[in-house]
Design an enzyme around this catalytic site. Structure first.
Site, PDB file in Angstrom:
ATOM      1  N   LYS A 126       0.888  -1.222  -0.030  1.00 32.17           N
ATOM      2  CA  LYS A 126      -0.108   0.101  -0.123  1.00 32.17           C
ATOM      3  C   LYS A 126       0.852   1.132   0.007  1.00 32.17           C
ATOM      4  CE  LYS A 126      -4.416   1.029   0.480  1.00 32.17           C
ATOM      5  NZ  LYS A 126      -5.767  -0.025   0.378  1.00 32.17           N
TER       6      LYS A 126
ATOM      7  N   GLY B  89     -24.895   2.181   4.638  1.00 33.58           N
ATOM      8  CA  GLY B  89     -24.209   2.447   3.563  1.00 33.58           C
ATOM      9  C   GLY B  89     -24.753   2.154   2.382  1.00 33.58           C
TER      10      GLY B  89
ATOM     11  N   GLY C   8     -23.723   3.200  -0.879  1.00 34.48           N
ATOM     12  CA  GLY C   8     -22.697   3.707  -2.007  1.00 34.48           C
ATOM     13  C   GLY C   8     -22.521   2.820  -2.871  1.00 34.48           C
TER      14      GLY C   8
ATOM     15  N   VAL D  54     -20.834   0.090  -3.461  1.00 34.97           N
ATOM     16  CA  VAL D  54     -21.133  -1.198  -3.035  1.00 34.97           C
ATOM     17  C   VAL D  54     -22.428  -1.480  -2.546  1.00 34.97           C
ATOM     18  CG1 VAL D  54     -20.143  -3.563  -1.862  1.00 34.97           C
ATOM     19  CG2 VAL D  54     -18.520  -1.557  -2.791  1.00 34.97           C
TER      20      VAL D  54
HETATM   21  P1  NAD Z   1     -18.818   4.768  -1.238  1.00 33.59           P
HETATM   22  O1  NAD Z   1     -18.305   6.176  -0.586  1.00 33.59           O
HETATM   23  O2  NAD Z   1     -19.286   4.828  -2.407  1.00 33.59           O
HETATM   24  O3  NAD Z   1     -20.067   4.477  -0.096  1.00 33.59           O
HETATM   25  C1  NAD Z   1     -20.287   4.585   1.245  1.00 33.59           C
HETATM   26  C2  NAD Z   1     -21.390   5.092   1.615  1.00 33.59           C
HETATM   27  O4  NAD Z   1     -21.720   4.964   3.009  1.00 33.59           O
HETATM   28  C3  NAD Z   1     -22.000   6.485   1.231  1.00 33.59           C
HETATM   29  O5  NAD Z   1     -23.359   6.530   0.443  1.00 33.59           O
HETATM   30  C4  NAD Z   1     -21.964   7.182   2.476  1.00 33.59           C
HETATM   31  O6  NAD Z   1     -23.040   8.528   2.407  1.00 33.59           O
HETATM   32  C5  NAD Z   1     -22.410   6.280   3.467  1.00 33.59           C
HETATM   33  N1  NAD Z   1     -22.170   6.517   4.651  1.00 33.59           N
HETATM   34  C6  NAD Z   1     -21.234   7.001   5.445  1.00 33.59           C
HETATM   35  N2  NAD Z   1     -21.281   7.096   6.637  1.00 33.59           N
HETATM   36  C7  NAD Z   1     -22.210   6.759   7.082  1.00 33.59           C
HETATM   37  C8  NAD Z   1     -23.049   6.181   8.482  1.00 33.59           C
HETATM   38  N3  NAD Z   1     -22.468   6.362   9.450  1.00 33.59           N
HETATM   39  N4  NAD Z   1     -24.219   5.591   8.389  1.00 33.59           N
HETATM   40  C9  NAD Z   1     -24.787   5.366   7.052  1.00 33.59           C
HETATM   41  N5  NAD Z   1     -24.360   5.649   5.941  1.00 33.59           N
HETATM   42  C10 NAD Z   1     -23.169   6.098   5.863  1.00 33.59           C
HETATM   43  O7  NAD Z   1     -18.034   3.698  -0.794  1.00 33.59           O
HETATM   44  P2  NAD Z   1     -17.880   2.244  -1.467  1.00 33.59           P
HETATM   45  O8  NAD Z   1     -16.922   1.943  -2.503  1.00 33.59           O
HETATM   46  O9  NAD Z   1     -19.282   1.584  -1.442  1.00 33.59           O
HETATM   47  O10 NAD Z   1     -17.179   1.230  -0.096  1.00 33.59           O
HETATM   48  C11 NAD Z   1     -17.852   0.957   1.193  1.00 33.59           C
HETATM   49  C12 NAD Z   1     -16.998   0.473   2.143  1.00 33.59           C
HETATM   50  O11 NAD Z   1     -16.503  -0.835   1.448  1.00 33.59           O
HETATM   51  C13 NAD Z   1     -15.570   1.191   2.395  1.00 33.59           C
HETATM   52  O12 NAD Z   1     -15.446   0.853   3.679  1.00 33.59           O
HETATM   53  C14 NAD Z   1     -14.674   0.663   1.478  1.00 33.59           C
HETATM   54  O13 NAD Z   1     -13.291   0.743   1.871  1.00 33.59           O
HETATM   55  C15 NAD Z   1     -14.922  -0.782   1.613  1.00 33.59           C
HETATM   56  N6  NAD Z   1     -14.595  -1.602   0.221  1.00 33.59           N
HETATM   57  C16 NAD Z   1     -14.795  -1.364  -1.078  1.00 33.59           C
HETATM   58  C17 NAD Z   1     -14.493  -1.848  -2.112  1.00 33.59           C
HETATM   59  C18 NAD Z   1     -14.961  -1.273  -3.414  1.00 33.59           C
HETATM   60  O14 NAD Z   1     -14.816  -2.287  -4.474  1.00 33.59           O
HETATM   61  N7  NAD Z   1     -15.344  -0.008  -3.514  1.00 33.59           N
HETATM   62  C19 NAD Z   1     -13.871  -2.997  -2.020  1.00 33.59           C
HETATM   63  C20 NAD Z   1     -13.351  -3.140  -0.994  1.00 33.59           C
HETATM   64  C21 NAD Z   1     -13.876  -2.603   0.294  1.00 33.59           C
END
Ligand code: NAD
Length: 380
Positions: free
Chosen positions: A98, A197, A199, A201
């Site tokens: 990383k 959440g 977002g 995913v």
């Molecule tokens: P994202 O930023 O697209 O979505 C996160 C969502 O969570 C947003 O809609 C945000 O408004 C919401 N959120 C933030 N704080 C919150 C709270 N307290 N209560 C409710 N909702 C809240 O992120 P993502 O890409 O969907 O990833 C989500 C998680 O998964 C992260 O922890 C990320 O590190 C992990 N992750 C993502 C991937 C990927 O492929 N994108 C891969 C592995 C791990």
């Protein structure tokens, strides 16, 4: 008068001109930890290569305004080690690494800074392959590509594209594995599932859950988004400060890290936790606390590996084929069932069992890469 533009410098020329300094920081248990600086470009960064037993280190570039160098170092050490375990347990064929750039991505991220960082990555000759992470976008990856070929996820004909649907599919399979362990069947029809959440995913996971017949409770700090999805899937919404306390069969954290801690553990009213958020346990010991409360936990670095599997597939000899990461993400289900069983037999937390499984695979080089990764963008 026509002005002739000079051709852009080649990678070799850029390395010669570069004012990048690389300094080794000795850290026990890590293959290489490198402090990267470039005064001219305003760059201070750290690249941590934790372990390359199973393949070159693959991991994102995080750009974040850390309060101190020590904070940045702690973060990159924790994150790179996590990448080793995530890759090992899911047989991704890569090691763990990383990098962090200490800068505010909104105000301090310049092309010079990114190019200088890319030059440092190129100097490592493939020991570390960088990808997207917090504060680092696809456009930034395109810039870094001008200085190094060792970058994945840039848009090109054989690119792996958006990792989120793959992370979501692996997460959904992980939720099914929890149901199988709890109820003897992976059917989710009528099961109450609470998702924190919505977002990139989380929204995909909700879609899979809807079609599997789950009763949905959803929440996002973006309440308009939550309401919109609630209407589409006939889900119930909860305010962001209530979702972790929701009475449900399975809680699915898809937002933040550290949500399993001393405060939240006594408040959970779920039978299992299975979501994609990174670093859900505030500390390793919280895995034991969950076990003591009888809550089944799908370790985050196992269930959320779909995105990593997807980006890794871009480096296959014949280029990206989505069927491979789909197949591997599908089998996260089986890996998790094995981990639940090992944990039960050893009377330990599922988190401890997953760590032990990853370490076992590293020790015996199970899943070690046979062919070197191929960077198809450089062929274009
Ligand atoms: P994202 O930023 O697209 O979505 C996160 C969502 O969570 C947003 O809609 C945000 O408004 C919401 N959120 C933030 N704080 C919150 C709270 N307290 N209560 C409710 N909702 C809240 O992120 P993502 O890409 O969907 O990833 C989500 C998680 O998964 C992260 O922890 C990320 O590190 C992990 N992750 C993502 C991937 C990927 O492929 N994108 C891969 C592995 C791990």
């Amino acid at each position: 008068m026509t002005q002739l533009l000079a051709p852009p410098p080649t990678q070799k020329e850029r390395q010669k001109q570069a004012s990048v300094q690389i300094e080794k920081i000795p850290v026990k248990g890590y293959e290489q930890v490198l402090k990267v600086t470039d005064k001219k470009a305003g760059l201070t960064a750290i690249i941590a290569i934790h372990d390359t037993t199973l393949g070159p280190a693959l991991g994102g570039i995080r750009i974040y305004p850390y309060a101190s160098f020590q904070d940045a170092l702690e973060d990159v050490l924790r994150l790179s080690r996590g990448m080793t375990y995530k890759a090992a347990v899911n047989e991704v064929g890569f090691g763990g690494g990383k990098s962090v750039i200490i800068a505010d991505p909104k105000t301090e991220k310049t092309p010079e800074l990114l190019l200088s960082f890319g030059t440092a990555v190129e100097m490592l000759q493939g020991a570390y392959i960088c990808a997207e992470d917090v504060g680092f976008t696809l456009d930034d990856a395109r810039t870094v590509l001008q200085a190094t070929r060792y970058v994945v996820g840039t848009p090109h004909a054989k690119s792996s594209g958006d990792p989120a649907p793959f992370t979501a599919w692996g997460t959904f399979r992980g939720i099914q594995s929890a149901a199988k362990k709890l109820f003897g069947s992976d059917a989710l029809e009528g099961k109450v599932v609470a998702v924190q959440g919505l977002g990139s995913v989380g929204a995909h996971v909700v879609d899979h859950l809807f079609w599997a017949g789950a009763e949905l409770i959803i929440s996002d700090i973006d309440t308009a988004k939550a309401e919109q999805l609630a209407a589409r899937y006939h889900a119930r919404t909860l305010p962001a400060d209530q979702i972790l306390k929701a009475e449900c069969d399975i809680l699915v954290p898809c937002a933040l890290g550290g949500i399993i801690n001393d405060q939240t553990i006594p408040q959970f009213r779920c039978k299992a936790i299975a979501g994609c958020a990174n670093n859900q346990l505030l500390r390793d010991a919280h895995g034991n606390a969950l076990r003591d409360r009888g809550i089944l936990y799908a370790p985050d670095f196992v269930i959320n590996a779909g995105g990593l599997l997807n980006v890794a597939a871009e480096l296959e000899e014949n280029g990206y084929n989505p069927k491979l990461p789909r197949y591997k993400a599908h089998h996260i289900y089986d890996t998790l069932l094995a981990i639940y069983e090992i944990a039960e037999k050893n009377r330990e937390s599922t988190h401890a069992a997953a760590l032990a499984l990853a370490e076992y695979r590293i020790k015996y080089a199970i899943g070690k890469r046979v062919f070197p990764p191929i960077f198809h963008h450089s062929a274009e």
